[in-house]
Design a protein around this motif. Structure first.
Motif, PDB file in Angstrom:
ATOM      1  N   PRO A  47       0.794  -1.222   0.000  1.00  0.00           N
ATOM      2  CA  PRO A  47       0.000   0.000   0.000  1.00  0.00           C
ATOM      3  C   PRO A  47       0.829   1.276   0.000  1.00  0.00           C
ATOM      4  N   ARG A  48       2.094   1.220   0.415  1.00  0.00           N
ATOM      5  CA  ARG A  48       2.881   2.447   0.432  1.00  0.00           C
ATOM      6  C   ARG A  48       3.071   3.023  -0.960  1.00  0.00           C
ATOM      7  N   PHE A  49       3.046   2.183  -1.987  1.00  0.00           N
ATOM      8  CA  PHE A  49       3.217   2.682  -3.351  1.00  0.00           C
ATOM      9  C   PHE A  49       1.948   3.299  -3.919  1.00  0.00           C
ATOM     10  N   GLU A  50       0.850   3.239  -3.187  1.00  0.00           N
ATOM     11  CA  GLU A  50      -0.362   3.914  -3.640  1.00  0.00           C
ATOM     12  C   GLU A  50      -0.165   5.429  -3.681  1.00  0.00           C
ATOM     13  N   PHE A  51       0.795   5.945  -2.936  1.00  0.00           N
ATOM     14  CA  PHE A  51       1.022   7.386  -2.898  1.00  0.00           C
ATOM     15  C   PHE A  51       1.445   7.927  -4.262  1.00  0.00           C
ATOM     16  N   ILE A  52       2.019   7.089  -5.119  1.00  0.00           N
ATOM     17  CA  ILE A  52       2.430   7.564  -6.443  1.00  0.00           C
ATOM     18  C   ILE A  52       1.222   8.019  -7.259  1.00  0.00           C
ATOM     19  N   ASN A  53       0.051   7.462  -6.983  1.00  0.00           N
ATOM     20  CA  ASN A  53      -1.163   7.936  -7.653  1.00  0.00           C
ATOM     21  C   ASN A  53      -1.433   9.397  -7.312  1.00  0.00           C
ATOM     22  N   TYR A  54      -1.239   9.764  -6.065  1.00  0.00           N
ATOM     23  CA  TYR A  54      -1.467  11.136  -5.637  1.00  0.00           C
ATOM     24  C   TYR A  54      -0.395  12.079  -6.192  1.00  0.00           C
ATOM     25  N   ILE A  55       0.814  11.571  -6.343  1.00  0.00           N
ATOM     26  CA  ILE A  55       1.867  12.367  -6.977  1.00  0.00           C
ATOM     27  C   ILE A  55       1.489  12.663  -8.424  1.00  0.00           C
ATOM     28  N   ALA A  56       0.976  11.653  -9.123  1.00  0.00           N
ATOM     29  CA  ALA A  56       0.568  11.850 -10.514  1.00  0.00           C
ATOM     30  C   ALA A  56      -0.562  12.870 -10.625  1.00  0.00           C
ATOM     31  N   VAL A  57      -1.538  12.790  -9.732  1.00  0.00           N
ATOM     32  CA  VAL A  57      -2.647  13.757  -9.743  1.00  0.00           C
ATOM     33  C   VAL A  57      -2.117  15.161  -9.474  1.00  0.00           C
ATOM     34  N   ALA A  58      -1.247  15.291  -8.475  1.00  0.00           N
ATOM     35  CA  ALA A  58      -0.696  16.605  -8.147  1.00  0.00           C
ATOM     36  C   ALA A  58       0.139  17.156  -9.300  1.00  0.00           C
ATOM     37  N   LEU A  59       0.851  16.289  -9.994  1.00  0.00           N
ATOM     38  CA  LEU A  59       1.648  16.729 -11.134  1.00  0.00           C
ATOM     39  C   LEU A  59       0.758  17.284 -12.242  1.00  0.00           C
ATOM     40  N   VAL A  60      -0.325  16.598 -12.534  1.00  0.00           N
ATOM     41  CA  VAL A  60      -1.243  17.059 -13.578  1.00  0.00           C
ATOM     42  C   VAL A  60      -1.969  18.332 -13.139  1.00  0.00           C
ATOM     43  N   GLN A  61      -2.173  18.508 -11.835  1.00  0.00           N
ATOM     44  CA  GLN A  61      -2.850  19.701 -11.329  1.00  0.00           C
ATOM     45  C   GLN A  61      -1.930  20.909 -11.192  1.00  0.00           C
ATOM     46  N   THR A  62      -0.623  20.725 -11.374  1.00  0.00           N
ATOM     47  CA  THR A  62       0.307  21.847 -11.321  1.00  0.00           C
ATOM     48  C   THR A  62      -0.146  22.896 -12.329  1.00  0.00           C
ATOM     49  N   PRO A  63      -0.264  24.170 -11.920  1.00  0.00           N
ATOM     50  CA  PRO A  63      -0.817  25.189 -12.823  1.00  0.00           C
ATOM     51  C   PRO A  63      -0.161  25.239 -14.204  1.00  0.00           C
ATOM     52  N   GLN A  64       1.171  25.155 -14.253  1.00  0.00           N
ATOM     53  CA  GLN A  64       1.842  25.199 -15.553  1.00  0.00           C
ATOM     54  C   GLN A  64       1.440  24.012 -16.425  1.00  0.00           C
ATOM     55  N   VAL A  65       1.353  22.833 -15.838  1.00  0.00           N
ATOM     56  CA  VAL A  65       0.983  21.625 -16.581  1.00  0.00           C
ATOM     57  C   VAL A  65      -0.475  21.712 -17.005  1.00  0.00           C
ATOM     58  N   ARG A  66      -1.328  22.100 -16.080  1.00  0.00           N
ATOM     59  CA  ARG A  66      -2.759  22.202 -16.385  1.00  0.00           C
ATOM     60  C   ARG A  66      -3.002  23.155 -17.546  1.00  0.00           C
ATOM     61  N   ASP A  67      -2.317  24.295 -17.544  1.00  0.00           N
ATOM     62  CA  ASP A  67      -2.492  25.266 -18.623  1.00  0.00           C
ATOM     63  C   ASP A  67      -2.022  24.710 -19.963  1.00  0.00           C
ATOM     64  N   ILE A  68      -0.901  23.980 -19.956  1.00  0.00           N
ATOM     65  CA  ILE A  68      -0.392  23.385 -21.194  1.00  0.00           C
ATOM     66  C   ILE A  68      -1.362  22.335 -21.718  1.00  0.00           C
ATOM     67  N   GLU A  97       7.643  20.803  -3.385  1.00  0.00           N
ATOM     68  CA  GLU A  97       6.319  21.403  -3.594  1.00  0.00           C
ATOM     69  C   GLU A  97       5.348  20.377  -4.164  1.00  0.00           C
ATOM     70  N   LEU A  98       5.824  19.558  -5.097  1.00  0.00           N
ATOM     71  CA  LEU A  98       4.988  18.504  -5.673  1.00  0.00           C
ATOM     72  C   LEU A  98       4.541  17.523  -4.599  1.00  0.00           C
ATOM     73  N   LEU A  99       5.446  17.135  -3.717  1.00  0.00           N
ATOM     74  CA  LEU A  99       5.103  16.210  -2.635  1.00  0.00           C
ATOM     75  C   LEU A  99       4.116  16.833  -1.651  1.00  0.00           C
ATOM     76  N   GLN A 100       4.252  18.123  -1.399  1.00  0.00           N
ATOM     77  CA  GLN A 100       3.291  18.801  -0.517  1.00  0.00           C
ATOM     78  C   GLN A 100       1.895  18.811  -1.152  1.00  0.00           C
ATOM     79  N   ARG A 101       1.832  19.108  -2.451  1.00  0.00           N
ATOM     80  CA  ARG A 101       0.539  19.075  -3.139  1.00  0.00           C
ATOM     81  C   ARG A 101      -0.024  17.656  -3.162  1.00  0.00           C
ATOM     82  N   SER A 102       0.862  16.669  -3.346  1.00  0.00           N
ATOM     83  CA  SER A 102       0.434  15.266  -3.349  1.00  0.00           C
ATOM     84  C   SER A 102      -0.181  14.880  -2.014  1.00  0.00           C
ATOM     85  N   THR A 103       0.424  15.335  -0.941  1.00  0.00           N
ATOM     86  CA  THR A 103      -0.095  15.048   0.395  1.00  0.00           C
ATOM     87  C   THR A 103      -1.471  15.674   0.576  1.00  0.00           C
ATOM     88  N   LYS A 104      -1.645  16.904   0.089  1.00  0.00           N
ATOM     89  CA  LYS A 104      -2.952  17.556   0.182  1.00  0.00           C
ATOM     90  C   LYS A 104      -4.005  16.798  -0.620  1.00  0.00           C
TER      91      LYS A 104
END
Length: 127
Positions: A47-68, A97-104
């Motif tokens: 289950p510890r590797f489930e966190f990578i899903n949240y990293i992926a979501v946070a990466l896509v939600q990054t404003p620069q990425v979302r705008d692109i 910063e990505l990890l902080q957003r992932s945690t949120k």
């Protein structure tokens, strides 16, 4: 668009293809040192590797990425932009910063699941 189209390499290689060595080490430190619950069944291998899903979501939600991504007019442009999403994360500070957003994102999902199913019956096993 299913996330498996663009995120498979993130999941299979634990993001090492998209980040430099120091950034990858910081990400792996979070993924490998996380203390998740022990698996209760064969259904959850680690289950510890489930966190990578949240990293992926946070990466896509990054404003620069979302705008692109929003600028993409067609499927191939969106795919290309999604596969280059990690290019906007610069340095270990960017990964922090990505990890902080992932945690949120993870905490928001956990709160929703607990509210929806109750603590004992929530499907995720990150907490």
């Amino acid at each position: 668009m299913p996330h498996t189209f663009y995120a498979m390499r993130w999941f299979m290689l634990l993001m090492c293809q998209d980040f430099g060595m120091s950034e990858t080490l910081r990400l792996w430190d979070s993924l490998l040192s996380a203390i998740g619950p022990q698996p209760e069944s064969e259904k959850i291998s680690n289950p510890r590797f489930e966190f990578i899903n949240y990293i992926a979501v946070a990466l896509v939600q990054t404003p620069q990425v979302r705008d692109i991504i929003i600028e993409g007019n067609d499927f191939s442009t969106c795919m290309e932009n999604l596969q280059k999403a990690a290019d906007v994360i610069i340095g270990v500070e960017g990964v922090e910063e990505l990890l902080q957003r992932s945690t949120k994102v993870c905490l928001a999902w956990m709160q929703w699941e607990i509210k929806q199913y109750g603590y004992e019956h929530a499907p995720s096993k990150v907490y």
